[in-house]
Design a protein around this motif. Structure first.
Motif, PDB file in Angstrom:
ATOM      1  N   ASP A  85       0.839  -1.192   0.000  1.00  0.00           N
ATOM      2  CA  ASP A  85       0.000   0.000   0.000  1.00  0.00           C
ATOM      3  C   ASP A  85       0.877   1.245   0.000  1.00  0.00           C
ATOM      4  O   ASP A  85       1.998   1.214   0.507  1.00  0.00           O
ATOM      5  N   VAL A  86       0.328   2.366  -0.525  1.00  0.00           N
ATOM      6  CA  VAL A  86       1.171   3.552  -0.690  1.00  0.00           C
ATOM      7  C   VAL A  86       1.865   4.017   0.575  1.00  0.00           C
ATOM      8  O   VAL A  86       3.026   4.406   0.543  1.00  0.00           O
ATOM      9  N   SER A  87       1.176   3.984   1.714  1.00  0.00           N
ATOM     10  CA  SER A  87       1.818   4.514   2.913  1.00  0.00           C
ATOM     11  C   SER A  87       2.969   3.611   3.344  1.00  0.00           C
ATOM     12  O   SER A  87       4.010   4.075   3.796  1.00  0.00           O
ATOM     13  N   VAL A  88       2.799   2.298   3.162  1.00  0.00           N
ATOM     14  CA  VAL A  88       3.858   1.348   3.512  1.00  0.00           C
ATOM     15  C   VAL A  88       4.980   1.398   2.475  1.00  0.00           C
ATOM     16  O   VAL A  88       6.165   1.308   2.801  1.00  0.00           O
ATOM     17  N   GLN A  89       4.595   1.563   1.215  1.00  0.00           N
ATOM     18  CA  GLN A  89       5.566   1.696   0.134  1.00  0.00           C
ATOM     19  C   GLN A  89       6.539   2.833   0.428  1.00  0.00           C
ATOM     20  O   GLN A  89       7.757   2.693   0.271  1.00  0.00           O
ATOM     21  N   ALA A  90       6.000   3.952   0.894  1.00  0.00           N
ATOM     22  CA  ALA A  90       6.850   5.105   1.206  1.00  0.00           C
ATOM     23  C   ALA A  90       7.812   4.774   2.340  1.00  0.00           C
ATOM     24  O   ALA A  90       8.985   5.162   2.310  1.00  0.00           O
ATOM     25  N   GLN A  91       7.331   4.028   3.335  1.00  0.00           N
ATOM     26  CA  GLN A  91       8.209   3.639   4.455  1.00  0.00           C
ATOM     27  C   GLN A  91       9.377   2.792   3.955  1.00  0.00           C
ATOM     28  O   GLN A  91      10.529   3.012   4.339  1.00  0.00           O
ATOM     29  N   VAL A 147       8.114   5.929  -8.583  1.00  0.00           N
ATOM     30  CA  VAL A 147       8.829   5.226  -7.517  1.00  0.00           C
ATOM     31  C   VAL A 147      10.330   5.240  -7.797  1.00  0.00           C
ATOM     32  O   VAL A 147      11.152   5.518  -6.931  1.00  0.00           O
ATOM     33  N   ASN A 179      11.931   4.820   1.908  1.00  0.00           N
ATOM     34  CA  ASN A 179      12.794   5.598   2.808  1.00  0.00           C
ATOM     35  C   ASN A 179      13.845   4.701   3.457  1.00  0.00           C
ATOM     36  O   ASN A 179      15.016   5.083   3.567  1.00  0.00           O
ATOM     37  N   GLN A 237      12.196   8.371  -7.164  1.00  0.00           N
ATOM     38  CA  GLN A 237      12.415   8.608  -5.749  1.00  0.00           C
ATOM     39  C   GLN A 237      13.735   8.003  -5.269  1.00  0.00           C
ATOM     40  O   GLN A 237      14.339   8.498  -4.326  1.00  0.00           O
TER      41      GLN A 237
END
Lengths: 327, 331
Positions: B184-190, B215, B193, B218
């Motif tokens: 999911d997007v929020s986990v993907q961002a984690q 992606v 990072n 980034q």
């Protein structure tokens, strides 16, 4: 605009295995106007797909739709229908397409026959007429060489072509509403663009309303008139698309936007929401986003209702009372 | 400084079985060359079936190459025997899209992470446990999770476990095969990072295989775009995304849905499907779907090679006059 669908206080429950019940969809309300696209956006487990399945009473047992929920299609109470009367709604007035077309297509029947079957189930027409309508539908959804594709089997088609066939089958009954549950998630971006183009054209030419279920804010930006963001079984923010993207107000929506990598502008470190989406058994009392929310405050211990931010923009956060969620 | 050098890599799959002996091979990778520098990220981007995953798997010898060469810190990877290959796996690791399928369901997380440490004898006795705890902490997991099993974790946590497992042998290079596509997007961002932090702290090099250009932007400073088994454009991320020279890169970029309703970019909707990699078109592999105004008979006959155009290398006969996304939007 005329309202074609109204969902009110939809609640879906499943047994929790310990004698109680869990509510993965817990009080969802929205409406759809003719020719409009409403996007239901959220991460896995937020209840968006269950919501869409409930519209046609497709919740698999032991799940059930709780009494007090309503789904009104024109003046028909859909959740009160059974048997033949329900069958007349399914497909005929509300069509559905899913993420994976291969599991919805029958592998041993030709594509043309599967479309014709849908036509003859809903309309009293000859085989020849059904076949000619199938051909027109394949053309309408942009399948090249449609004549010969009528005789193809599903495995002979690419993923994008199969999804077009699914759309053609859904359209065969000329529904007023098309529910598209992650219709392009399994497809490559260039194919995704083609399919979204097809859906948009059909909405415009047929005046069909589309309920688009997706996790992808990018898809929503170009295609939907309104957006409802779901979290933990509830709609937490709802607004016209341009408005929501210009001013996302619920801290969860803001967190989603901050998590998405962009193609333009400076590359910055992403600021994701901490933690992960809790399962229905672990939803906290009060605001369900509270444990992950950087802006939670005392009042968040009470469950907020949907509160107005602007006349056509609502969110499930107490900060709406003070306008304090900006930025 | 170059860490990994890949030249003319070819990977063909033969459709086996006694009834299909004469079927043409699937040309998954058809002559791919690139370098990855120390502590650098090269992104390999393309749609399903373009061969990007085959490149990653062949380089670390999960699959055998058909031909070509790959040199890692001066060692010819394709010449290694079993023992030498095992040693080399200490230096290069891989993480997958679905870490669940690569974790043994009956092995605790701690045992899974310790496996590499034990095989390569990097620690013994209580030190193993200490290292495992340190690794779990480093990827953002509670060290107490070591005694739990894979099914107790969410997708994002499993990907962190996969990363901890790869890090356990202290590699210098990791193939990341669609590591955030299923999240999911929020986990993907984690996870993005985390990968960026680990690269900075440990000086890791990544071959980052993905289909999502946003992606990739980034995490990578350099991007190679693949189509039908070949690299069609390659260069610094910012140049390639801002001024693409290959029509396929332009189309791919224009198809990315951007979360901005005001973004008035041209949508180039490519006609048709990806041709079959067992029967690629002659000439330029992209000519059957190309929209370049100058496309010609030459494209149907002559394979264009990568050459410098603008700030990138592009494999298109008419790369100098590839229309920009803005020019297409204006039409």
């Amino acid at each position: 605009m005329s309202r074609v669908l109204e969902v009110e206080n939809l609640r879906i429950s499943f047994p929790d295995g310990q004698g109680g019940r869990l509510y993965p969809v817990d009080g969802v309300s929205f409406s759809l106007e003719r020719g409009e696209t409403l996007a239901l956006v959220g991460e896995s487990g937020c209840g968006k797909s269950l919501t869409s399945l409930a519209l046609l009473q497709l919740i698999p047992p032991p799940g059930r739709i709780e009494s007090g929920s309503t789904v009104r299609l024109g003046d028909i109470d859909v959740l009160g229908l059974r048997g033949e009367r329900l069958r007349q709604i399914r497909g005929r007035r509300i069509g559905m397409i899913f993420q994976d077309p291969m599991t919805s297509l029958n592998p041993v029947f030709k594509v043309g026959d599967q479309i014709a079957e849908g036509i003859r189930a809903h309309f009293d027409v000859s085989r020849a007429e059904a076949r000619s309508r199938s051909f027109n539908l394949l053309q309408e959804v942009g399948i090249p060489d449609a004549r010969s594709r009528l005789d193809a089997y599903p495995h002979q088609l690419s993923g994008g072509m199969r999804q077009r066939v699914m759309i053609a089958i859904a359209l065969a009954a000329e529904p007023e509403i098309l529910v598209a549950d992650e219709p392009t998630t399994a497809l490559d971006v260039t194919v995704q663009a083609q399919i979204l183009e097809v859906l948009d054209r059909l909405r415009a030419t047929r005046g069909m309303a589309v309920l688009l279920i997706t996790h992808d804010l990018g898809i929503v930006a170009g295609r939907a008139d309104r957006v409802a963001v779901m979290y933990a079984g509830q709609i937490v923010e709802e607004a016209p698309t341009a408005r929501l993207f210009a001013r996302p107000s619920h801290p969860y929506t803001q967190g989603l936007f901050a998590s998405v990598p962009r193609l333009t502008g400076p590359v910055q470190r992403l600021t994701p929401i901490g933690g992960s989406v809790p399962p229905p058994s672990a939803w906290p009392a009060g605001c369900r986003f509270r444990p992950r929310c950087p802006k939670a405050f005392e009042k968040s211990e009470l469950a907020p209702p949907l509160l107005p931010v602007e006349p056509d923009h609502r969110m499930r956060c107490w900060l709406a009372e003070t306008g304090g969620a900006r930025g | 400084m170059t860490l990994l050098q890949v030249r003319d890599l070819v990977k063909h799959y033969h459709a086996g079985g006694m009834f299909r002996a004469s079927a043409p091979p699937v040309r998954a990778v058809d002559g791919v060359s690139f370098d990855v520098g120390r502590a650098e990220t090269l992104a390999l981007v393309g749609e399903s079936g373009c061969g990007k995953s085959s490149v990653g798997r062949t380089i670390i010898r999960l699959q055998e190459p058909t031909s070509g060469s790959a040199t890692f810190e001066g060692t010819d990877l394709f010449a290694l025997d079993r023992t030498a290959l095992r040693k080399m796996r200490r230096r290069m690791q891989i993480i997958f899209q679905d870490p669940y399928s690569s974790l043994n369901p009956r092995m605790t997380i701690g045992a899974a992470v310790a496996e590499g440490i034990e095989i390569h004898r990097l620690a013994r006795g209580k030190d193993v446990g200490r290292r495992v705890a340190g690794l779990l902490e480093e990827v953002g997991l509670d060290p107490g999770y070591a005694r739990r099993y894979p099914h107790e974790f969410s997708g994002g946590q499993r990907q962190r476990i996969g990363i901890a497992r790869a890090l356990a042998v202290e590699p210098t290079f990791i193939v990341c095969d669609e590591p955030v596509s299923a999240l999911d997007v929020s986990v993907q961002a984690q996870v993005l990072n985390l990968l960026a932090d680990l690269q900075r702290e440990r000086g890791l090099a990544y071959l980052f295989i993905a289909h999502d250009l946003a992606v990739v932007r980034q995490i990578a400073r350099r991007i190679a775009v693949m189509y039908l088994g070949r690299i069609v454009e390659e260069g610094p991320a910012e140049q390639l995304l801002a001024e693409p020279s290959h029509p396929y890169t332009v189309a791919l970029l224009s198809a990315v849905p951007e979360p901005d309703p005001g973004a008035r970019r041209a949508r180039i909707v490519l006609s048709g499907d990806l041709p079959s990699p067992s029967n690629p078109p002659p000439g330029c592999p992209f000519h059957t779907r190309c929209f370049h105004p100058l496309r010609s008979e030459r494209c149907r006959q002559e394979l264009p090679l990568l050459r410098p155009v603008g700030g990138t290398n592009a494999a298109c006969h008419y790369a100098e006059s590839t229309p920009s996304p803005e020019a297409l939007a204006a039409n």
